[in-house]
Write an enzyme that holds these catalytic residues in place. Structure first.
Site, mmCIF file in Angstrom:
data_model
loop_
_atom_site.group_PDB
_atom_site.id
_atom_site.type_symbol
_atom_site.label_atom_id
_atom_site.label_comp_id
_atom_site.label_asym_id
_atom_site.label_seq_id
_atom_site.Cartn_x
_atom_site.Cartn_y
_atom_site.Cartn_z
ATOM 1 C CD GLU A 168 24.650 -26.214 45.695
ATOM 2 O OE1 GLU A 168 24.379 -25.115 45.192
ATOM 3 O OE2 GLU A 168 25.809 -26.572 45.954
ATOM 4 C CD GLU A 354 28.125 -29.400 43.168
ATOM 5 O OE1 GLU A 354 28.547 -28.252 43.392
ATOM 6 O OE2 GLU A 354 27.044 -29.626 42.605
HETATM 7 C C1 GBH Z 1 27.414 -25.335 43.369
HETATM 8 O O1 GBH Z 1 26.848 -24.168 43.791
HETATM 9 C C2 GBH Z 1 26.556 -25.803 42.243
HETATM 10 O O2 GBH Z 1 25.905 -27.013 42.540
HETATM 11 C C3 GBH Z 1 27.280 -25.917 40.946
HETATM 12 O O3 GBH Z 1 26.370 -25.987 39.920
HETATM 13 C C4 GBH Z 1 28.221 -24.744 40.831
HETATM 14 O O4 GBH Z 1 28.814 -24.684 39.567
HETATM 15 C C5 GBH Z 1 29.288 -24.902 41.871
HETATM 16 O O5 GBH Z 1 28.748 -25.093 43.141
HETATM 17 C C6 GBH Z 1 30.255 -23.743 41.935
HETATM 18 O O6 GBH Z 1 29.620 -22.574 42.256
HETATM 19 O O7 GBH Z 1 25.553 -15.850 49.384
HETATM 20 O O8 GBH Z 1 27.121 -14.495 48.127
HETATM 21 O O9 GBH Z 1 27.915 -15.870 49.971
HETATM 22 C C7 GBH Z 1 27.423 -23.537 44.855
HETATM 23 C C8 GBH Z 1 26.412 -22.509 45.223
HETATM 24 C C9 GBH Z 1 27.110 -20.331 45.442
HETATM 25 C C10 GBH Z 1 25.917 -21.468 47.186
HETATM 26 C C11 GBH Z 1 27.563 -19.334 46.397
HETATM 27 C C12 GBH Z 1 26.379 -20.437 48.152
HETATM 28 C C13 GBH Z 1 27.138 -18.261 48.414
HETATM 29 C C14 GBH Z 1 27.147 -16.950 47.758
HETATM 30 N N1 GBH Z 1 26.894 -21.592 46.151
HETATM 31 N N2 GBH Z 1 26.627 -19.202 47.459
HETATM 32 S S1 GBH Z 1 26.910 -15.695 48.911
#
Ligand code: GBH
Length: 448
Positions: A168, A354
């Protein structure tokens, strides 16, 4: 007619974790702090002051965790290797004890009949790299990462075949250096933001080269990227086409250049006067053909044709259904459309690296968490994955996030994504109802 949601024999079912989120043993066997250790302790941005010092203590309890994986029936475990264990100061001496841990983990997995799928980087940059070079602000970090990839490839490629370079991009570039959200929590200029992203992409490319040049068996190399997923509001050709266009355009900072070896013109135009100079030859390294595309899929954006040859993203209505964590909108069709667009745009084999959700996990009966919220999410995301396979799109496997509850970054331990409940006071593991469900799905190779 009975409707089934089958998966072929060679479809790979797995589960995923990441080093800083599960390992603990933060100061053991020569590991030095990563930027996440520093952030958890000093930034004030992590809920309840939680840290990954102990986390799930996977570093010591990996044997028990492998037994739980074996009982679940997964064919592969996606985990990440901690750069600060392998090269604690980032670009200096190799720490044999760090290598020894992953040797034990990999051997244990293979004995249990589970393939190790290794991610080289899931955000835990050595703190020394941030201090010496300014982290992803510097090209030197990309070079140090290339060397780290070489060291890991030499150490593990006799047993590890499948590799992910990065997890990511947005979460260790923009979120860290522009949005002041993740470490080092800075708000730099747009120009510096471009440089950060460019260095990160270059690091990926250098790692692909290093793995291929040093692997003892022919490796398969990909990424685990989390693009934005526009999906059609109505499944008609006009909205499908608009969504496909949107998928390529919106992801022009990371996925599109990796797939195409060039920054899309719209992206460069959007940067305008903020566009710094950059080495164009790097794009050849960045855009090397990968063996597969790993996609983390959580939520989509609903998209329509705007009637002017373009697309429009529709904002979520106020009470749109979501899961426990605030950003996780429910949208099970994303597993189908994410796969389909990756195939149609770039002709790639896809693994869902994931997918999962956090839940309230507050209903316990006879000692088991009855996570029907996770179950309904899981069931419908997997049905759409099955649809992609049945329609002939090259979806080859699925990794659930996460094998077990763990350190959820700025949310600390307050959000639980696991199939297995972890009691952090005692480190007791207890499979949830969704674990039993997944076990049966894997056994019968269809969505139940
Ligand atoms: C993944 O991240 C990660 O790889 C993992 O480590 C993590 O534990 C898992 O998912 C669960 O979160 O801009 O406020 O709409 C996901 C990452 C987090 C990316 C939320 C997009 C959107 C937040 N995501 N983000 S927002």
């Amino acid at each position: 007619m009975k409707i089934e949601y089958p998966f072929p024999k060679d479809f790979l079912f797995g589960a995923a974790t990441a080093s800083y989120q599960v390992e603990g043993a933060a100061a053991e066997d020569g590991r030095l702090p990563s930027v996440w250790d520093t952030h958890a302790k000093n930034s004030g941005l992590v809920k309840n002051g939680d840290t990954g010092d102990v986390a799930c203590d996977h570093y010591h309890r990996y044997r028990e965790d492998i037994a739980l994986m074996k009982n679940l029936g997964i064919g592969a475990y996606r985990f990440s290797c901690a750069w600060p264990r392998i090269i604690p100061d980032g670009d200096g001496a190799v720490n044999q004890k760090g290598i020894d841990f992953y040797d034990r983990l990999i051997d244990g997995l293979l004995e249990a009949g589970i393939e190790p799928w290794m991610t080289l980087y899931h955000w835990d940059t050595p703190q020394a790299i941030e201090d010496k070079f300014g982290g992803w602000r510097s090209r030197k970090t990309a070079e140090a990462f290339g060397r780290y990839a070489e060291v890991t490839a030499k150490a593990f490629s006799d047993r590890v075949t499948n590799w992910f370079t990065m997890n990511e991009f947005v979460c260790f570039t923009n979120r860290c250096y522009l949005d002041a959200h993740f470490p080092p929590a800075l708000s730099l200029s747009q120009k510096e933001g471009f440089e950060v992203r460019h260095n990160a992409l270059l690091a990926h490319g250098l790692a692909v080269q290093a793995i291929r040049a040093n692997a003892k068996k022919t490796p398969k190399v990909g990424i685990a990227e989390n693009p934005v997923y526009p999906i059609p509001v109505i499944e008609t050709e006009e909205h499908i086409e608009a969504s496909r266009k949107a998928f390529r355009a919106i992801n022009s900072q990371y996925l599109t250049p990796i797939m195409e070896g060039a920054y899309p013109a719209e992206y460069l135009e959007r940067m305008g006067a903020d566009l710094p100079g950059y080495n164009r030859d790097d794009l050849k390294i960045i855009g090397q053909k990968l063996d597969f595309l790993g996609l983390n899929m959580y939520f989509p954006l609903w998209c329509e044709n705007d009637g002017k040859g373009g697309f429009r993203i529709i904002p979520f209505p106020k009470d749109y259904p979501k899961m426990h964590i605030s950003w996780l909108r429910y949208g099970p069709d994303v597993t189908y459309w994410g796969t389909r667009f990756a195939k149609e745009l770039w002709n790639m084999d896809v693994y869902i690296t994931e997918n999962g959700c956090s839940g309230g996990d507050d209903k316990e009966i006879d000692g088991q968490i009855k996570d029907t919220d996770r179950l309904v999410y899981f069931r419908h995301y997997l049905r759409n994955a099955s649809r992609a396979v049945q329609e002939g799109y090259p979806l080859k496997g699925y990794f659930h996030w996460s094998l077990m509850d763990n350190f959820e970054w700025n949310e600390g331990f307050s959000e639980r994504f696991g199939l297995i409940h972890v009691d952090y006071a005692t480190q007791k593991r207890t499979p949830k109802l969704s674990y039993d469900w997944y076990r049966q799905v894997i056994k019968e190779r269809r969505v139940l």
